[in-house]
Write a protein that holds these residues in place. Structure first.
Motif, PDB file in Angstrom:
ATOM      1  N   LYS A  16       9.260  -8.625  51.711  1.00 21.15           N
ATOM      2  CA  LYS A  16       8.216  -7.834  52.389  1.00 21.15           C
ATOM      3  C   LYS A  16       8.138  -7.778  53.978  1.00 21.15           C
ATOM      4  N   PHE A  17       9.014  -8.872  54.384  1.00 21.24           N
ATOM      5  CA  PHE A  17       9.057  -9.016  55.951  1.00 21.24           C
ATOM      6  C   PHE A  17      10.340  -8.829  56.521  1.00 21.24           C
ATOM      7  N   LEU A  20      10.957  -9.882  60.278  1.00 20.89           N
ATOM      8  CA  LEU A  20      10.447 -11.074  60.658  1.00 20.89           C
ATOM      9  C   LEU A  20      11.472 -11.628  61.698  1.00 20.89           C
ATOM     10  N   CYS A  44      15.686 -11.356  55.690  1.00 24.14           N
ATOM     11  CA  CYS A  44      15.163 -11.178  57.127  1.00 24.14           C
ATOM     12  C   CYS A  44      16.282 -11.560  57.944  1.00 24.14           C
TER      13      CYS A  44
END
Length: 285
Positions: A16-17, A20, A44
């Motif tokens: 979800k990130f 990042l 990420c």
């Protein structure tokens, strides 16, 4: 990030990130496992700062995944990750070439001369490296760093028992921006190393005075605690050549604990007649 289920939490959040850039996974109790780090590396890919310190459960699989997925890393902390090997660290260095800050303190298995040669060869932008208590490190590895990482500014070699004067001489000759050097408990360091540091700073200062430079350049922190072979005259020469080194009360940046023969070493502000600090010399600690 604190959770009884840290590993599961990382696994659920990583997808979800995806944008990042900074991730701190430092732990008091090791919970993080390879599959969570692999998920971070897969999703990420913009990560620039990653802290995995004290992740005792991690194996080489994590380092290989980070190397493949996070090639834009500029700062990596894997201090205390005792299971990593030198082959995995060398592989990471070969792919993560933008690294500027690297903390390997206590990574005894991972930090060998082979790994340091890879870091020196590939990570030419490196500015800060912590090798504290990595007992396999010798002059071969440190000299590779000195030749390959000319912008090195902070180097901690505390507890690296095998290094000798040759390491310090190479750093003095090849790393003109070196500001902090830790040599705590490096028993093989002698006056020869100190005079090389002093001479390099004098030469750099002369060059800067001709070409216009910063008077504050030079060593700002030097830890030579327990280096009992050093003489006062050699250490005083370093102190004189680097005015930012201090022995005065409240400003200790020349750290000489355990060297009782060095109590006569003083920085300039300790002996300056009209110093705002004191007109009398202070005892060095």
């Amino acid at each position: 990030m604190c959770s009884k289920n840290m590993n599961n939490l990382v696994l659920s959040l990583a997808p979800k990130f995806t944008k990042l850039q900074t991730l701190i996974l430092r732990q008091d109790k090791p919970q993080l496992e390879d599959n969570a780090v692999e998920a971070v590396a897969n999703f990420c890919r913009d990560l620039q700062i990653l802290d995995l310190s004290k992740s005792f459960k991690l194996t080489d699989s994590s380092l290989y995944a980070v190397a493949l997925g996070c090639r834009d890393l500029t700062k990596l902390n894997i201090s205390g990750c005792s299971a990593f090997s030198d082959n995995a660290l060398a592989y990471l260095a070969s792919l993560c070439r933008k690294l500027k800050i690297l903390n390997l303190c206590g990574c005894v298995k991972a930090v060998s001369d082979t790994a340091l040669q890879a870091i020196g060869h590939y990570c030419n932008e490196l500015q800060s490296l912590n090798l504290g208590w990595c007992e396999q490190v010798s002059d071969v590895g440190v000299m590779s760093l000195a030749y390959g990482c000319p912008d090195l500014r902070t180097l901690d070699l505390c507890g690296c028992l095998l290094i000798t004067d040759d390491s310090v001489i190479a750093l003095a000759d090849r790393c003109p921006h070196l500001r902090s050097l830790g040599l705590y408990f490096c028993k093989n360091i002698t006056d020869r190393a100190m005079y090389s540091l002093a001479q390099s700073k004098v030469n750099n200062k002369m060059w800067r005075s001709v070409n216009g430079g910063n008077d504050e350049d030079g060593l700002r922190t030097l830890n030579i605690s327990q280096c009992t072979s050093l003489s006062p005259s050699a250490v005083q020469a370093v102190c004189d050549s680097s005015p930012a080194l201090h022995t005065c009360s409240g400003r200790h940046s020349l750290i000489i604990s355990g060297c009782l023969n060095l109590t006569s070493v003083h920085c300039a502000c300790c002996v300056r007649p009209h110093s705002a600090i004191s007109p009398f010399p202070h005892s060095a600690h």
